[in-house]
Design a protein around this motif. Structure first.
Motif, PDB file in Angstrom:
ATOM      1  N   UNK A   1       0.836  -1.182   0.000  1.00  0.00           N
ATOM      2  CA  UNK A   1       0.000   0.000   0.000  1.00  0.00           C
ATOM      3  C   UNK A   1       0.877   1.239   0.000  1.00  0.00           C
ATOM      4  N   UNK A   2       0.400   2.245  -0.701  1.00  0.00           N
ATOM      5  CA  UNK A   2       1.123   3.518  -0.697  1.00  0.00           C
ATOM      6  C   UNK A   2       0.152   4.683  -0.534  1.00  0.00           C
ATOM      7  N   UNK A   3       0.659   5.746   0.035  1.00  0.00           N
ATOM      8  CA  UNK A   3      -0.078   6.997   0.145  1.00  0.00           C
ATOM      9  C   UNK A   3       0.141   7.747  -1.159  1.00  0.00           C
ATOM     10  N   UNK A   4      -0.936   8.067  -1.861  1.00  0.00           N
ATOM     11  CA  UNK A   4      -0.844   8.683  -3.172  1.00  0.00           C
ATOM     12  C   UNK A   4      -1.490  10.060  -3.132  1.00  0.00           C
ATOM     13  N   UNK A   5      -0.685  11.089  -3.359  1.00  0.00           N
ATOM     14  CA  UNK A   5      -1.219  12.450  -3.383  1.00  0.00           C
ATOM     15  C   UNK A   5      -1.498  12.924  -4.805  1.00  0.00           C
ATOM     16  N   UNK A   6      -1.216  12.075  -5.793  1.00  0.00           N
ATOM     17  CA  UNK A   6      -1.488  12.409  -7.189  1.00  0.00           C
ATOM     18  C   UNK A   6      -2.934  12.014  -7.506  1.00  0.00           C
ATOM     19  N   UNK A 113      -3.770   0.279  -3.284  1.00  0.00           N
ATOM     20  CA  UNK A 113      -3.444  -1.088  -2.875  1.00  0.00           C
ATOM     21  C   UNK A 113      -2.082  -1.505  -3.425  1.00  0.00           C
ATOM     22  N   UNK A 114      -1.805  -1.150  -4.658  1.00  0.00           N
ATOM     23  CA  UNK A 114      -0.579  -1.578  -5.316  1.00  0.00           C
ATOM     24  C   UNK A 114       0.285  -0.387  -5.673  1.00  0.00           C
TER      25      UNK A 114
END
Length: 158
Positions: A1-6, A113-114
């Motif tokens: 999991x990653x935090x995505x600000x885009x 998730x990915x």
């Protein structure tokens, strides 16, 4: 999991179906619909678009396209967000992105998730190393389908 600000967000009163579709062409998996105060109202996925156009029996307005009942997380802290996201992903395998909002319902970021680009680049690098030392066949057999799948994704993106 990653935090995505885009994030891709469209204001409900300003968005058009053409603009919405262009965001999917540009590679976004989900488009968030917000109001003039940046409050999350819902989201549209590629699957939503396909379903609407495959069952098209009348003209569809922009407001009819988005789902107002999406799963989301209210931000308290990063640890809580990732724990909540893990539970949501585990309970529904079809969810790949979860919006995170503050207590005022304002869209902050999303949890993905990915992390395709990171995983794909690592896998491709490992495959190139294995190919360089003559052990590609053994490497692919030992890694199973995950690496083969990532390789296919990476090759399609070239």
């Amino acid at each position: 999991m990653i935090k995505n600000t885009n994030l891709c967000a469209i204001k409900v009163n300003q968005g058009t179906i053409k603009e919405l579709i262009q965001n999917f062409i540009n590679g976004f998996q989900i488009v968030f619909i917000i109001n003039e105060n940046n409050e999350l109202l819902g989201a549209v996925t590629e699957g939503d678009i396909r379903r609407f156009f495959s069952n098209l029996k009348k003209d569809i307005s922009f407001n009819e396209l988005f789902n107002p009942n999406i799963k989301h997380i209210v931000y308290n802290n990063d640890k809580q967000v990732f724990e909540d996201a893990e539970k949501i992903f585990a309970s529904n395998e079809r969810i790949n992105n979860i919006p995170v909002i503050n207590k005022k319902d304002e869209l902050l970021f999303q949890i993905d998730k990915y992390s395709k680009s990171i995983n794909a680049s690592v896998a491709v690098n490992n495959i190139l190393i294995a190919a360089g030392n003559g052990s590609l066949e053994y490497f692919l057999k030992s890694c199973g389908l995950a690496v083969k799948s990532l390789l296919r994704v990476q090759i399609r993106n070239l």
